[in-house]
Design an enzyme around this catalytic site. Structure first.
Site, PDB file in Angstrom:
ATOM      1  N   CYS A   1      28.480  64.118  52.960  1.00 29.04           N
ATOM      2  CA  CYS A   1      29.573  64.976  52.488  1.00 29.04           C
ATOM      3  C   CYS A   1      29.417  66.414  52.980  1.00 29.04           C
ATOM      4  O   CYS A   1      30.366  66.993  53.533  1.00 29.04           O
ATOM      5  CB  CYS A   1      29.656  64.925  50.965  1.00 29.04           C
ATOM      6  SG  CYS A   1      28.091  65.228  50.113  1.00 29.04           S
ATOM      7  N   TYR A   2      28.234  66.995  52.803  1.00 33.38           N
ATOM      8  CA  TYR A   2      28.013  68.354  53.301  1.00 33.38           C
ATOM      9  C   TYR A   2      28.157  68.431  54.826  1.00 33.38           C
ATOM     10  O   TYR A   2      28.790  69.360  55.343  1.00 33.38           O
ATOM     11  CB  TYR A   2      26.628  68.856  52.890  1.00 33.38           C
ATOM     12  CG  TYR A   2      26.495  69.315  51.462  1.00 33.38           C
ATOM     13  CD1 TYR A   2      27.326  70.304  50.940  1.00 33.38           C
ATOM     14  CD2 TYR A   2      25.511  68.792  50.628  1.00 33.38           C
ATOM     15  CE1 TYR A   2      27.183  70.742  49.628  1.00 33.38           C
ATOM     16  CE2 TYR A   2      25.360  69.220  49.313  1.00 33.38           C
ATOM     17  CZ  TYR A   2      26.202  70.199  48.820  1.00 33.38           C
ATOM     18  OH  TYR A   2      26.054  70.634  47.519  1.00 33.38           O
TER      19      TYR A   2
END
Length: 359
Positions: free
Chosen positions: A162-163
């Protein structure tokens, strides 16, 4: 004229009980071209999906079963693995041998070098013995907007974290074209609590995280290595950067702010906006905001969108890039379905949400 309801892709979801699995079930259940063939989840084996998830009933219901490679191969064209790091690597080679294409949401195949994975994921490497060097090399990194051609021909997709999704969407256009210095890049990112998963955790209790924000993994967060690996690929040389994540008191969403030094200090924010617009031209999930408009996580909640904004600080020649995503959709399950669409020869945006409910 009758409308065809034939669904052409059979999907096994392995690890259906976590937050990522829940999103996958919803998206595939509502997808016009895919159907759920198998639901695997260790926590709820033997129970009916609709019984334990009355808030997310699916057509026909399904019994949750243990992973059985032979049964999955009989019933499924694709398997999406939403499993803890390390565990996916124990199933993936077996599924591929049976002709099932795999999309993995863990970090097991995000590095071309298995030795690098073992260096970053030391605990998992000690627990799970791995020798699948060839599959690490074969796997395609599932950043959909940049690797769609490779994804369409692949049998193994390593879906990004996600990051990394939020941060690389900002870095790639500028590193690929050599517009920013590769040294001194700083990423400041903030995520909601769902990024920590569904298992009980003291730090994710309401009384612990409400009305509070805190950094974690300040030095050596695992996503640092993933971001650096892909950033280095596009820069053409090794990129070392600073990445600091923060936990904020909301359920879903990521805000990533990237600071870098421009090679040409004469570039304006409008110039940089044009660079991003040209790079992501015709990409259905990338929205570039007007200069001076800054993204909010609520604007992309429950969508597969990335919203991007840019500023340039003329005092120091730095570019400030900002993005927001829904960590459970574009940062996880949504991007997996986007990749699945591409693998199946569909338009990448089929069956994926683009507009949030607001407020």
């Amino acid at each position: 004229m009758a409308i065809s309801t034939l669904k052409t892709g059979r999907i096994a979801i392995i690890g259906a009980s976590g937050y990522g699995g829940l999103q996958l079930v919803k998206l595939i259940n509502e997808h016009p071209d895919f159907e759920i063939s198998t639901l695997n989840g260790e926590r709820s084996v033997g129970k009916n999906w609709n019984e334990i998830n009355p808030f997310m009933k699916i057509l026909g219901d399904k019994k949750i079963t243990k992973s059985n490679i032979d049964e999955i191969a009989l019933d499924s064209d694709y398997a999406i693995l939403s499993l803890p790091n390390g565990l996916s690597s124990q199933l993936t080679p077996l599924l591929l041998k049976k002709g099932v294409k795999v999309l993995d949401l863990s970090a097991d195949y995000r590095f071309k070098s298995l030795d690098k994975w073992k260096e970053v994921y030391t605990k998992e490497a000690a627990k799970y013995k791995r020798y699948d060097y060839d599959l690490c090399e074969e796997a395609i990194y599932g950043f959909s907007e940049e690797f769609s051609s490779e994804i369409s021909k692949s049998r193994l997709i390593a879906c990004p974290g996600c990051y990394p999704t939020a941060s690389l969407s900002l870095l790639i256009p500028f590193l690929k074209q050599g517009l920013i210095e590769s040294e001194g890049i700083i990423i400041d990112a903030k995520s909601g609590t769902s990024g920590g998963g569904r298992n009980p955790s003291e730090q994710l209790l309401l009384s612990e995280c409400s009305e509070s924000i805190r950094p974690y993994g300040v030095i050596g967060h695992r996503h640092t290595a993933e971001i650096e690996s892909i950033a280095s690929h596009f820069a053409g040389h090794q990129v070392n950067l600073q990445f600091t994540p923060h936990l904020v008191p909301m359920v879903r969403g990521i805000l990533s702010t990237v600071y870098a030094r421009l090679r040409d200090p004469g570039l304006t924010a409008e110039d940089c906006k044009i660079v991003i617009e040209a790079f992501y031209k015709d990409q259905p999930f990338i929205d570039i905001l007007p200069v001076g408009t800054y993204p909010a996580t609520k604007w992309v909640k429950n969508t597969n969108k990335v919203m991007i904004s840019v500023e340039v600080d003329k005092r120091n020649g730095r570019i400030v890039l900002m993005s927001v995503i829904d960590n459970l959709l574009k940062g996880q399950a949504g991007q997996a379905i986007q990749n699945l669409n591409i693998m199946h020869g569909l338009e990448s945006d089929i069956g994926l949400p683009k507009i949030t409910f607001y407020p």
